[in-house]
Design a protein around this motif. Structure first.
Motif, PDB file in Angstrom:
ATOM      1  N   GLY A 168       0.815  -1.204   0.000  1.00 24.01           N
ATOM      2  CA  GLY A 168       0.000   0.000   0.000  1.00 24.01           C
ATOM      3  C   GLY A 168       0.851   1.256   0.000  1.00 24.01           C
ATOM      4  O   GLY A 168       2.073   1.219   0.147  1.00 24.01           O
ATOM      5  N   SER A 169       0.198   2.350  -0.144  1.00 22.36           N
ATOM      6  CA  SER A 169       0.874   3.651  -0.157  1.00 22.36           C
ATOM      7  C   SER A 169       1.559   3.883   1.186  1.00 22.36           C
ATOM      8  O   SER A 169       0.939   3.700   2.235  1.00 22.36           O
ATOM      9  CB  SER A 169      -0.170   4.747  -0.410  1.00 22.36           C
ATOM     10  OG  SER A 169       0.362   5.998  -0.114  1.00 22.36           O
ATOM     11  N   LYS A 190       1.336   5.303   8.447  1.00 21.28           N
ATOM     12  CA  LYS A 190       0.744   6.299   9.346  1.00 21.28           C
ATOM     13  C   LYS A 190       0.609   5.772  10.775  1.00 21.28           C
ATOM     14  O   LYS A 190       1.017   6.426  11.736  1.00 21.28           O
ATOM     15  CB  LYS A 190      -0.623   6.730   8.801  1.00 21.28           C
ATOM     16  CG  LYS A 190      -1.148   8.002   9.409  1.00 21.28           C
ATOM     17  CD  LYS A 190      -2.484   8.375   8.790  1.00 21.28           C
ATOM     18  CE  LYS A 190      -2.243   9.440   7.760  1.00 21.28           C
ATOM     19  NZ  LYS A 190      -3.476  10.002   7.222  1.00 21.28           N
ATOM     20  N   GLU A 191       0.052   4.583  10.941  1.00 21.30           N
ATOM     21  CA  GLU A 191      -0.123   4.022  12.292  1.00 21.30           C
ATOM     22  C   GLU A 191       1.196   3.604  12.909  1.00 21.30           C
ATOM     23  O   GLU A 191       1.393   3.733  14.109  1.00 21.30           O
ATOM     24  CB  GLU A 191      -1.108   2.853  12.256  1.00 21.30           C
ATOM     25  CG  GLU A 191      -2.527   3.323  12.114  1.00 21.30           C
ATOM     26  CD  GLU A 191      -3.516   2.339  12.684  1.00 21.30           C
ATOM     27  OE1 GLU A 191      -3.153   1.603  13.602  1.00 21.30           O
ATOM     28  OE2 GLU A 191      -4.649   2.331  12.198  1.00 21.30           O
ATOM     29  N   GLU A 206       2.200   6.571   2.655  1.00 22.07           N
ATOM     30  CA  GLU A 206       1.509   7.639   3.373  1.00 22.07           C
ATOM     31  C   GLU A 206       0.345   7.091   4.203  1.00 22.07           C
ATOM     32  O   GLU A 206      -0.037   7.683   5.205  1.00 22.07           O
ATOM     33  CB  GLU A 206       0.998   8.712   2.397  1.00 22.07           C
ATOM     34  CG  GLU A 206       2.084   9.501   1.702  1.00 22.07           C
ATOM     35  CD  GLU A 206       2.680   8.800   0.473  1.00 22.07           C
ATOM     36  OE1 GLU A 206       3.642   9.358  -0.080  1.00 22.07           O
ATOM     37  OE2 GLU A 206       2.207   7.720   0.075  1.00 22.07           O
ATOM     38  N   ILE A 207      -0.211   5.969   3.786  1.00 18.43           N
ATOM     39  CA  ILE A 207      -1.309   5.337   4.523  1.00 18.43           C
ATOM     40  C   ILE A 207      -0.787   4.195   5.393  1.00 18.43           C
ATOM     41  O   ILE A 207      -1.101   4.102   6.580  1.00 18.43           O
ATOM     42  CB  ILE A 207      -2.397   4.826   3.550  1.00 18.43           C
ATOM     43  CG1 ILE A 207      -3.033   6.011   2.820  1.00 18.43           C
ATOM     44  CG2 ILE A 207      -3.454   4.020   4.281  1.00 18.43           C
ATOM     45  CD1 ILE A 207      -3.916   5.641   1.661  1.00 18.43           C
ATOM     46  N   THR A 208       0.027   3.329   4.793  1.00 17.57           N
ATOM     47  CA  THR A 208       0.533   2.147   5.487  1.00 17.57           C
ATOM     48  C   THR A 208       1.358   2.500   6.717  1.00 17.57           C
ATOM     49  O   THR A 208       1.224   1.865   7.763  1.00 17.57           O
ATOM     50  CB  THR A 208       1.394   1.301   4.524  1.00 17.57           C
ATOM     51  OG1 THR A 208       0.619   0.994   3.377  1.00 17.57           O
ATOM     52  CG2 THR A 208       1.874   0.039   5.184  1.00 17.57           C
ATOM     53  N   ARG A 267      -6.897  10.723  15.688  1.00 15.94           N
ATOM     54  CA  ARG A 267      -7.966   9.949  15.037  1.00 15.94           C
ATOM     55  C   ARG A 267      -8.127   8.557  15.627  1.00 15.94           C
ATOM     56  O   ARG A 267      -8.989   7.805  15.218  1.00 15.94           O
ATOM     57  CB  ARG A 267      -7.687   9.860  13.542  1.00 15.94           C
ATOM     58  CG  ARG A 267      -6.505   8.990  13.233  1.00 15.94           C
ATOM     59  CD  ARG A 267      -6.084   9.024  11.794  1.00 15.94           C
ATOM     60  NE  ARG A 267      -4.913   8.227  11.587  1.00 15.94           N
ATOM     61  CZ  ARG A 267      -3.686   8.525  11.995  1.00 15.94           C
ATOM     62  NH1 ARG A 267      -3.486   9.637  12.651  1.00 15.94           N
ATOM     63  NH2 ARG A 267      -2.658   7.733  11.762  1.00 15.94           N
TER      64      ARG A 267
END
Length: 192
Positions: free
Chosen positions: A69-70, A76-77, A72-74, A105
């Motif tokens: 995945g990207s 993040k956590e 920036e998303i993968t 969030r």
């Protein structure tokens, strides 16, 4: 971290771009944590490429990048969790604020912790205001209301702390800080 070298120039460009994007996402972390995240991604890519040598390099690389995945998303956590670890380890207010901001969030507890941190950041301002405007700054009590901070003492309120306002604010600041760190540790341990 040793970068993977591809024979196909397009595969190399795709890989370099993915790693550079991952570096930008993890930039907020310590060098050690950045290296850990990048090595983990790199190992996934390397293992996948090694297990799919019968495929075209570019196709195999695109397949694993799609699975990961990207960044920036993968990431993040992962970045948010590592930032909490860093804040708990270092007791650094900057890392604490960054960790809470990255985790807003992730639930109500982080929102509460962020509000407590904002209150903590306002305590030095209150101390300066007490020194500059001692009559308008303090703990004011009136009919069924109280104000901690700045109030008009002529509006039916009277200040109760007087000269002890600054020591009380310092003690509250220390208490808030350790409460925030304690709660972060609890949340971190509960997730683990």
């Amino acid at each position: 971290m040793k970068l993977i070298e591809f024979k196909n120039t397009n595969a190399q460009r795709i890989y370099t771009d993915y790693i550079n994007r991952s570096k930008r996402v993890t930039k907020i972390l310590s060098n050690e944590d950045q290296e850990d995240c990048l090595m983990e991604l790199n190992s996934y890519i390397y293992e996948y490429i090694q297990n799919h040598q019968n495929e075209d390099e570019t196709t195999a690389l695109l397949n694993i990048i799609e699975r990961l995945g990207s960044p920036e998303i993968t990431l993040k956590e992962v970045v948010a969790a590592k930032k909490i670890d860093q804040a708990v380890r270092t007791f650094n207010l900057k890392h604490l604020i960054q960790a809470l901001f990255l985790n807003l969030r992730n639930g109500l507890v982080y929102i509460v912790l962020f509000i407590l941190t904002i209150m903590l950041a306002s305590f030095p301002i209150l101390i300066v205001l007490e020194l500059l405007h001692p009559i308008e700054t303090g703990l004011f009590i009136g009919k069924r209301k109280f104000f901690f901070g700045i109030a008009n003492p002529n509006a039916g309120f009277y200040e109760v702390l007087g000269n002890t306002f600054i020591p009380v604010v310092i003690l509250l600041g220390v208490a808030f800080y350790f409460l925030i760190i304690f709660l972060l540790k609890l949340v971190k341990n509960k997730k683990s």
